[in-house]
Design an enzyme around this catalytic site. Sequence first.
Site, PDB file in Angstrom:
ATOM      1  N   GLY A   1       6.122  -6.862   3.917  1.00 57.98           N
ATOM      2  CA  GLY A   1       5.849  -8.191   4.466  1.00 57.98           C
ATOM      3  C   GLY A   1       5.454  -9.127   3.345  1.00 57.98           C
TER       4      GLY A   1
ATOM      5  N   CYS B   1      -1.582  -4.969  -0.499  1.00 59.78           N
ATOM      6  CA  CYS B   1      -1.070  -6.336  -0.457  1.00 59.78           C
ATOM      7  C   CYS B   1      -0.384  -6.640  -1.774  1.00 59.78           C
ATOM      8  CB  CYS B   1      -2.224  -7.310  -0.215  1.00 59.78           C
ATOM      9  SG  CYS B   1      -1.736  -9.032  -0.187  1.00 59.78           S
ATOM     10  N   LEU B   2       0.772  -7.272  -1.713  1.00 64.47           N
ATOM     11  CA  LEU B   2       1.512  -7.593  -2.931  1.00 64.47           C
ATOM     12  C   LEU B   2       0.761  -8.591  -3.812  1.00 64.47           C
ATOM     13  CD1 LEU B   2       5.176  -7.818  -1.568  1.00 64.47           C
ATOM     14  CD2 LEU B   2       4.057  -5.903  -2.720  1.00 64.47           C
TER      15      LEU B   2
ATOM     16  N   HIS C   1      -1.401  -8.746   9.526  1.00 61.62           N
ATOM     17  CA  HIS C   1      -1.731  -8.902   8.100  1.00 61.62           C
ATOM     18  C   HIS C   1      -1.148 -10.209   7.565  1.00 61.62           C
ATOM     19  CE1 HIS C   1      -2.273  -7.157   3.904  1.00 61.62           C
ATOM     20  NE2 HIS C   1      -1.404  -8.135   3.675  1.00 61.62           N
ATOM     21  N   GLU C   2       0.128 -10.475   7.879  1.00 62.58           N
ATOM     22  CA  GLU C   2       0.787 -11.678   7.350  1.00 62.58           C
ATOM     23  C   GLU C   2       0.244 -12.951   8.009  1.00 62.58           C
ATOM     24  OE1 GLU C   2       2.334 -11.265   4.683  1.00 62.58           O
ATOM     25  OE2 GLU C   2       2.609  -9.104   4.865  1.00 62.58           O
TER      26      GLU C   2
ATOM     27  N   GLN D   1       1.880 -16.524  -0.269  1.00 62.47           N
ATOM     28  CA  GLN D   1       1.914 -15.538  -1.349  1.00 62.47           C
ATOM     29  C   GLN D   1       2.935 -15.905  -2.424  1.00 62.47           C
ATOM     30  OE1 GLN D   1       2.047 -11.959   1.525  1.00 62.47           O
ATOM     31  NE2 GLN D   1       1.145 -11.146  -0.356  1.00 62.47           N
TER      32      GLN D   1
ATOM     33  N   HIS E   1      -2.789 -13.976   6.283  1.00 62.92           N
ATOM     34  CA  HIS E   1      -2.460 -14.718   5.057  1.00 62.92           C
ATOM     35  C   HIS E   1      -2.301 -16.210   5.341  1.00 62.92           C
ATOM     36  CE1 HIS E   1      -2.080 -12.076   1.644  1.00 62.92           C
ATOM     37  NE2 HIS E   1      -1.316 -11.222   2.298  1.00 62.92           N
TER      38      HIS E   1
END
Length: 195
Positions: free
Chosen positions: A45, A93-94, A135-136, A50, A139
């Site tokens: 994701g 997380c990226l 999660h997204e 991000q 963000h």
Amino acid sequence: MPLEIVHYPHPTLRHVSKPLAKVDRQLRDWAAEMLALMYEHEGIGLAANQVDLPYRMFVINVTGDPDQPEHERVLINPVLSKGKGQTTMSEGCLSLPEVRGPMIRNTSIRVQAYDLAGNEIDETVEGMLARVIQHETDHLDGILFIDKMTPTERAEVDDDLYELEVDWQSRQNTGDVPSEETILARLAELEALRC
């Protein structure tokens, strides 16, 4: 200019994203670029903030496999409700490379959003898809999974976070990344164009 994944503590990660008013070619191009970046970094994701964009949009593929595009989803202006059940699972997380921790999420949620064709989405999702969507969406609200950790869990990743903070400060000092004021001004300009 190509999109890049920004790392904690980049200010855009704390920016509350603005709803999008329309879907156009630029948005579709960004979504395609976000999916490519997500696969390149072995994610499942990726939210717009991000990649330093202030919009309420994210891409997901719970398989993480570019050879399974049927699992790709692009959600625009998502609204979550009717969370049910709870399960704990390790998350990463990226934008926080090497940082992982246990995270409690609803096992099922209702998501209302739009896709890239402008079609309305209204469905109840479960399992890993529900987890990634939560999660997204966090963000997009400027919330990172580390914010939801217990003090003990957070203490376990403090050293990793400190390293990311030192790296960010060093890159700002050398001019490798813009000042916070410059970043926030750019976000305001981008919002004015689309929201």
